[in-house]
Design an enzyme around this catalytic site. Structure first.
Site: not given
Lengths: 279, 131
Positions: A12, A59, A193, A240
């Site tokens: 996302h 976020h 990431h 995540e």
């Protein structure tokens, strides 16, 4: 009765949303990424859900350090896109599914999972980018959406095991809902990431490939993977990926893979995408 | 007894846990305030005055004035909060990441296009101590 017909995962990354909004998806940097979602968009039209239960993380948009729910279920009637600094994304208002959401909420809390119930919040890229990837740029979204926000930003997120088990509870709740709805569950975020610190830019394709395989074929074992393994091998932000276990917990023990796509990079992230059906 | 922190030996990585959130609370909440356009304007007009409205340490304020994100992370800042400063300065998240990695944005973007930073030698801090 409501039926869970498919599980899906997708990254996302906010830059993906910007590429769609600014018409850049066919540029050389972006084309290979979006090509992998062509199948998915067609499949989505042929297998249109009535409701998507969309697992994601906020976020620092709707929730900041003053208020950090571990699991928050969206029971609202509609949601607008957050202004994350470039104005809200130019997308249709998201229509919620409050009847099903309140039902799921009660059933899951009854199963001893502690949920925060949120009926008013904006939804940021974590939520809206998957919708744009799978549905393009429609005038209205083709289905209702229930946001399920998980804290993955302030360590610790819930464990893989906790995510997997809550997925099972969500499935049980969907199965017990009287209306005849076609429901999908989407797990979003990831894959490997790291955005911060000197190790920013970390990508670990071996980890990601193994994660795909274990998620599909060996989720019970994958649910035991400790947080530190995600952080060490998939990047601090790669944690995540625990959210994908919520999707997997809701699916049957055996699933079949309908589609898989992997592409590096979208900004700093390895993009991973799966479509699964119960076998 | 201290909390168990198995992530303490990951090189080039600070995990944003309870201790870091406690230390960086006001610095991160300052960043949140920049989500409002009127606050961005006020901040850019006089950064020092705006920062002095917040109960942050002098070190945190200086890191913000210097846009030293690596230092700010060490003092409890988190990248999703820094992002509000990146867009205030009209910069991308990748730019912010590149500064923390000690690279130009162009070098960083090229590294990502080439497949990203490798995990080899990057799992344990002791791998890096052994040169």
């Amino acid at each position: 009765m409501a039926r869970l017909t498919a599980g899906l995962t997708t990254s996302h990354v906010p830059a993906i949303g910007a590429a769609i909004d600014l018409g850049k998806t066919q540029e050389p940097y972006w084309k290979p990424l979006f090509d992998g979602f062509e199948f998915s968009r067609k499949w989505m039209q042929e297998n249109k859900p009535d409701v998507v239960f969309l697992v994601y993380n906020d976020h620092a948009s709707a929730f900041d350090l003053s208020n950090i729910p571990t699991f928050a279920i969206g029971c609202g009637e509609e949601y607008e896109s957050t202004d994350e600094g470039w104005g809200p994304r130019p997308i249709p208002t998201v229509k919620g599914a409050p009847d099903l959401a309140w039902h799921i909420r009660q059933s899951v809390i009854q199963d001893d999972f502690d949920l925060t119930t949120v009926s008013e919040m904006t939804v940021d890229h974590g939520f809206t980018v998957p919708l744009s990837l799978l549905f393009g740029q429609p005038k209205e979204w083709p289905c209702l959406v229930i946001p399920f926000a998980v804290n993955v930003i302030v360590y610790p997120p819930p464990s893989g095991r906790r995510c997997y088990e809550i997925g099972k509870s969500i499935r049980k709740a969907i199965d017990s809902f009287d209306d005849d709805l076609n429901v999908q569950i989407w797990g979003t975020g990831g894959m490997s990431h790291q955005l911060q610190g000197p190790r920013a830019g970390l990508i670990n394709k071996d980890f990601d490939m193994k994660f795909f395989e274990d998620l599909i074929h060996n989720p019970e074992a994958l649910a035991e993977m400790p947080h530190v393994e995600y952080q060490r091998d998939a990047g601090s932000e790669g944690i995540e990926l625990v959210m994908w276990l919520i999707m997997r917990g809701a699916m049957d023990a055996k699933v079949k893979e309908i589609h898989r796509h992997y592409h590096v990079p979208a900004s700093s992230t390895a993009v991973g995408h799966l479509i699964l059906e119960n076998a | 007894m201290a909390l168990d922190k198995p992530y303490s030996d990951i090189p080039g990585t600070i995990v944003f846990d309870s201790d870091m959130a406690r230390a960086g609370y006001h610095a991160n909440q300052f960043c949140m305030s920049l989500m409002k356009p009127e606050n961005r304007e006020r901040f850019l007009a006089d950064e020092r005055a705006y920062l002095d409205e917040w109960p942050m340490s002098e070190e945190q304020k200086q890191a913000i004035l210097d846009r030293n994100y690596l230092r700010l992370q060490q003092l409890g800042g988190n990248v999703y909060y820094f992002a509000k400063m990146f867009f205030t300065d009209k910069k991308s998240v990748a730019y912010g990441s590149s500064t923390m990695a000690g690279m130009s944005e162009q070098e960083y973007m090229q590294m990502m296009i080439d497949g990203g930073r490798s995990i080899e030698g990057n799992r344990f801090t002791k791998e890096q101590e052994n040169g």
